[in-house]
Write a protein that holds these residues in place. Structure first.
Motif, short mmCIF file in Angstrom:
data_model
loop_
_atom_site.label_atom_id
_atom_site.label_comp_id
_atom_site.label_asym_id
_atom_site.label_seq_id
_atom_site.Cartn_x
_atom_site.Cartn_y
_atom_site.Cartn_z
N HIS A 29 0.85 -1.19 0.00
CA HIS A 29 0.00 0.00 0.00
C HIS A 29 0.89 1.25 0.00
O HIS A 29 1.64 1.46 0.95
N PRO A 30 0.83 2.07 -1.05
CA PRO A 30 1.65 3.29 -1.07
C PRO A 30 1.02 4.39 -0.22
O PRO A 30 -0.18 4.64 -0.31
N HIS A 31 1.83 5.02 0.62
CA HIS A 31 1.34 6.10 1.49
C HIS A 31 1.87 7.46 1.04
O HIS A 31 1.39 8.48 1.52
N ASN A 32 2.86 7.48 0.17
CA ASN A 32 3.47 8.72 -0.30
C ASN A 32 3.53 8.64 -1.83
O ASN A 32 4.39 7.97 -2.38
N ILE A 33 2.60 9.34 -2.49
CA ILE A 33 2.43 9.21 -3.94
C ILE A 33 2.71 10.54 -4.61
O ILE A 33 2.28 11.60 -4.14
N ALA A 34 3.41 10.48 -5.74
CA ALA A 34 3.67 11.67 -6.56
C ALA A 34 2.96 11.54 -7.89
O ALA A 34 2.88 10.45 -8.46
N TRP A 35 2.41 12.64 -8.37
CA TRP A 35 1.84 12.73 -9.71
C TRP A 35 2.71 13.69 -10.51
O TRP A 35 3.09 14.75 -10.00
N SER A 108 7.18 22.73 -10.63
CA SER A 108 8.54 22.37 -11.02
C SER A 108 8.50 21.26 -12.06
O SER A 108 7.62 20.41 -12.05
N TYR A 109 9.46 21.31 -12.96
CA TYR A 109 9.69 20.16 -13.82
C TYR A 109 10.41 19.12 -12.98
O TYR A 109 11.12 19.45 -12.05
N VAL A 110 10.22 17.88 -13.31
CA VAL A 110 10.77 16.81 -12.48
C VAL A 110 11.46 15.79 -13.36
O VAL A 110 11.11 15.60 -14.52
N VAL A 122 10.62 5.05 -5.61
CA VAL A 122 11.25 5.79 -6.71
C VAL A 122 11.66 7.17 -6.20
O VAL A 122 10.91 7.81 -5.46
N THR A 123 12.84 7.61 -6.62
CA THR A 123 13.26 8.96 -6.27
C THR A 123 13.01 9.90 -7.44
O THR A 123 13.13 9.50 -8.60
N LEU A 124 12.62 11.12 -7.11
CA LEU A 124 12.40 12.17 -8.10
C LEU A 124 13.26 13.37 -7.74
O LEU A 124 13.41 13.70 -6.56
N ARG A 125 13.81 14.01 -8.76
CA ARG A 125 14.58 15.24 -8.57
C ARG A 125 13.78 16.38 -9.17
O ARG A 125 13.22 16.25 -10.26
N TYR A 126 13.78 17.51 -8.46
CA TYR A 126 13.08 18.69 -8.94
C TYR A 126 13.72 19.93 -8.31
O TYR A 126 14.50 19.82 -7.37
N ALA A 127 13.38 21.07 -8.85
CA ALA A 127 13.92 22.32 -8.33
C ALA A 127 12.81 23.34 -8.15
O ALA A 127 11.88 23.40 -8.97
N VAL A 133 17.49 22.60 -5.86
CA VAL A 133 17.31 21.22 -6.30
C VAL A 133 17.10 20.32 -5.08
O VAL A 133 17.84 20.39 -4.10
N LYS A 134 16.08 19.47 -5.19
CA LYS A 134 15.77 18.51 -4.12
C LYS A 134 15.59 17.14 -4.74
O LYS A 134 15.26 17.02 -5.92
N GLU A 135 15.78 16.13 -3.93
CA GLU A 135 15.48 14.75 -4.34
C GLU A 135 14.62 14.15 -3.23
O GLU A 135 14.96 14.26 -2.06
N GLU A 136 13.50 13.54 -3.63
CA GLU A 136 12.59 12.92 -2.67
C GLU A 136 12.27 11.50 -3.10
O GLU A 136 12.26 11.19 -4.29
N GLU A 137 11.93 10.70 -2.14
CA GLU A 137 11.55 9.31 -2.37
C GLU A 137 10.04 9.16 -2.23
O GLU A 137 9.44 9.71 -1.32
N PHE A 138 9.45 8.41 -3.17
CA PHE A 138 8.01 8.18 -3.17
C PHE A 138 7.72 6.69 -3.28
O PHE A 138 8.45 5.96 -3.94
N ASP A 139 6.61 6.27 -2.65
CA ASP A 139 6.19 4.87 -2.74
C ASP A 139 5.65 4.53 -4.13
O ASP A 139 5.73 3.39 -4.57
N MET A 140 5.06 5.54 -4.78
CA MET A 140 4.48 5.34 -6.10
C MET A 140 4.53 6.66 -6.86
O MET A 140 4.37 7.72 -6.27
#
Length: 186
Positions: A29-35, A108-110, A122-127, A133-140
């Motif tokens: 079950h993903p609890h932290n989701i990015a679109w 932000s573009y990602v 999955v990690t995503l980089r964005y600014a 610039v940041k990098e965050e980890e998401f479950d989905m």
């Protein structure tokens, strides 16, 4: 990573997990989701779609709201370059999604970093202008993809007597988008 259409099926009671939001890869079950908005749309490189599909922002907001209905503690991050609200009261729909606890709209573009083999996250980089610039980890990660006309759009339009716009979609009346060139359509 899943497409927005895949995620729609995950939300559906008749979907593969009977409406429970689970990652297809490991059934967690993903609890932290990015679109990520505008995948395949609004690009200026040759061969890409330069247009806005006019539905992605709204269906993403709907998915965020439904995700929060399924799991009030879920975190949702929506990456976009702007939000477009087409149609009556769609701006209020955006405001509703934006005010939900745990929901962030990030302008932000990602770029996709990597999948972490141990967790399948999955990690995503964005600014952003404020944080650099940041990098965050998401479950989905959900890819909010734009629309394309069907493969045989010219044949279908000819068969049914419908004019097409320059991008291959049904030409509609700007004052009444439900009205096409064919009398009595829609």
């Amino acid at each position: 990573m899943v497409t927005s259409l895949d995620f729609e099926r995950l939300l559906c009671a008749t979907g593969p997990f009977e409406g429970e939001i689970l990652r297809p890869s490991d059934k967690k079950h993903p609890h932290n989701i990015a679109w990520i908005h505008c995948v395949g749309s609004r690009r200026v490189t040759p061969g890409d779609n330069s247009y806005c599909s006019a539905v992605c922002c709204t269906y993403t907001q709907k998915q965020v709201i439904l995700t929060k209905d399924h799991d009030a503690e879920a975190k949702a991050s929506v990456f976009h370059n702007d939000i477009r609200s087409y149609g009556k009261d769609f701006e209020r729909f955006y405001q509703r999604a934006e005010k939900l606890p745990g929901v962030r709209f990030i302008r932000s573009y990602v770029s996709v970093g990597k999948e972490i083999p141990e967790t399948k996250n999955v990690t995503l980089r964005y600014a952003t202008a404020e944080h650099g610039v940041k990098e965050e980890e998401f479950d989905m990660v959900v890819l909010s993809v734009g629309l394309n006309p069907p493969h045989d759009f010219k044949g279908l339009a000819s068969k049914f007597g419908i004019e097409l716009d320059s991008r291959g979609f049904c030409k509609t009346n700007p004052l009444n988008p439900m009205e096409t060139s064919r009398p009595g359509s829609l």
